[in-house]
Design a protein around this motif. Structure first.
Motif, PDB file in Angstrom:
ATOM      1  N   ARG A 252      35.318   3.485  48.003  1.00  0.00           N
ATOM      2  CA  ARG A 252      35.644   3.336  49.419  1.00  0.00           C
ATOM      3  C   ARG A 252      36.736   2.274  49.574  1.00  0.00           C
ATOM      4  O   ARG A 252      36.740   1.271  48.874  1.00  0.00           O
ATOM      5  CB  ARG A 252      34.421   2.902  50.231  1.00  0.00           C
ATOM      6  N   TYR A 253      37.622   2.512  50.473  1.00  0.00           N
ATOM      7  CA  TYR A 253      38.711   1.570  50.728  1.00  0.00           C
ATOM      8  C   TYR A 253      38.155   0.210  51.171  1.00  0.00           C
ATOM      9  O   TYR A 253      38.703  -0.834  50.827  1.00  0.00           O
ATOM     10  CB  TYR A 253      39.624   2.163  51.802  1.00  0.00           C
TER      11      TYR A 253
ATOM     12  N   ASP B 206      33.630   0.516  41.281  1.00  0.00           N
ATOM     13  CA  ASP B 206      33.345   1.928  41.018  1.00  0.00           C
ATOM     14  C   ASP B 206      33.108   2.672  42.324  1.00  0.00           C
ATOM     15  O   ASP B 206      33.170   2.100  43.416  1.00  0.00           O
ATOM     16  CB  ASP B 206      32.168   2.082  40.046  1.00  0.00           C
ATOM     17  N   GLN B 207      32.803   3.958  42.226  1.00  0.00           N
ATOM     18  CA  GLN B 207      32.666   4.790  43.423  1.00  0.00           C
ATOM     19  C   GLN B 207      31.478   4.408  44.290  1.00  0.00           C
ATOM     20  O   GLN B 207      31.443   4.739  45.471  1.00  0.00           O
ATOM     21  CB  GLN B 207      32.592   6.263  43.037  1.00  0.00           C
ATOM     22  N   ASP B 208      30.494   3.695  43.725  1.00  0.00           N
ATOM     23  CA  ASP B 208      29.335   3.254  44.508  1.00  0.00           C
ATOM     24  C   ASP B 208      29.526   1.867  45.099  1.00  0.00           C
ATOM     25  O   ASP B 208      28.621   1.336  45.731  1.00  0.00           O
ATOM     26  CB  ASP B 208      28.083   3.261  43.631  1.00  0.00           C
TER      27      ASP B 208
ATOM     28  N   ASP C  94      38.111   2.782  41.306  1.00  0.00           N
ATOM     29  CA  ASP C  94      37.883   4.201  41.069  1.00  0.00           C
ATOM     30  C   ASP C  94      38.550   4.978  42.195  1.00  0.00           C
ATOM     31  O   ASP C  94      38.612   4.519  43.334  1.00  0.00           O
ATOM     32  CB  ASP C  94      36.376   4.474  41.042  1.00  0.00           C
ATOM     33  N   GLN C  95      39.052   6.177  41.898  1.00  0.00           N
ATOM     34  CA  GLN C  95      39.721   6.948  42.937  1.00  0.00           C
ATOM     35  C   GLN C  95      38.754   7.399  44.036  1.00  0.00           C
ATOM     36  O   GLN C  95      39.194   7.715  45.134  1.00  0.00           O
ATOM     37  CB  GLN C  95      40.443   8.152  42.343  1.00  0.00           C
ATOM     38  N   LEU C  96      37.465   7.391  43.768  1.00  0.00           N
ATOM     39  CA  LEU C  96      36.480   7.748  44.793  1.00  0.00           C
ATOM     40  C   LEU C  96      35.849   6.520  45.449  1.00  0.00           C
ATOM     41  O   LEU C  96      34.946   6.654  46.265  1.00  0.00           O
ATOM     42  CB  LEU C  96      35.381   8.625  44.176  1.00  0.00           C
TER      43      LEU C  96
END
Length: 142
Positions: free
Chosen positions: A115-116, A73-75, A111-113
């Protein structure tokens, strides 16, 4: 008391030996020097890649076992088949899956947000366990 050495000859420098030494040094530096090629003639070490946006999400066409789904996820939290897990638990599960079936498919849902770096960390864990059939899940842009 003075010692007589014979004829009073003036010392002279041997030019032939000096020329030989200079020629030897010149040859040494010519051979030891690596000549730099112009950058236009060199092949590129890296491909200039800009990552595309998926316009169409394709359905998997392979029949067989469902892939092991890892979510990020984004986190940066990790999910394994929908349940939140730690990095250690994920690594243990990947080790078990690789021992049972080294050709096991793995799908990463990021998730698109996200981190790579978090996605790369999951890829590193899979590669460490020799799981190489890895895909990234995308959604259509429609």
């Amino acid at each position: 008391m003075r010692i007589d050495l014979g004829d009073d000859e003036q010392p002279e420098i041997g030019l032939i030996a000096l020329i030989d030494c200079i020629f030897f040094l010149l040859m040494f530096f010519m051979v030891a020097t690596s000549f730099k090629q112009p950058s236009a003639l060199k092949p590129q070490a890296e491909l200039p890649v800009s990552l595309p946006v998926s316009q169409v999400s394709l359905e998997p066409n392979e029949a067989g076992a469902a892939p092991l789904v890892i979510g990020v996820d984004q986190d940066g939290q990790l999910f394994l088949d929908g349940a939140r897990v730690s990095t250690q638990v994920l690594h243990g599960r990947l080790k078990q899956e690789a021992a049972a079936n080294p050709r096991r498919r793995v799908r990463i849902d990021g998730d698109q947000l996200a981190r790579y770096q978090d996605i790369v960390h999951v890829l590193d864990l899979c590669q460490f366990e020799r799981l190489t059939d890895i895909s990234m899940h995308t959604r259509s842009a429609r």
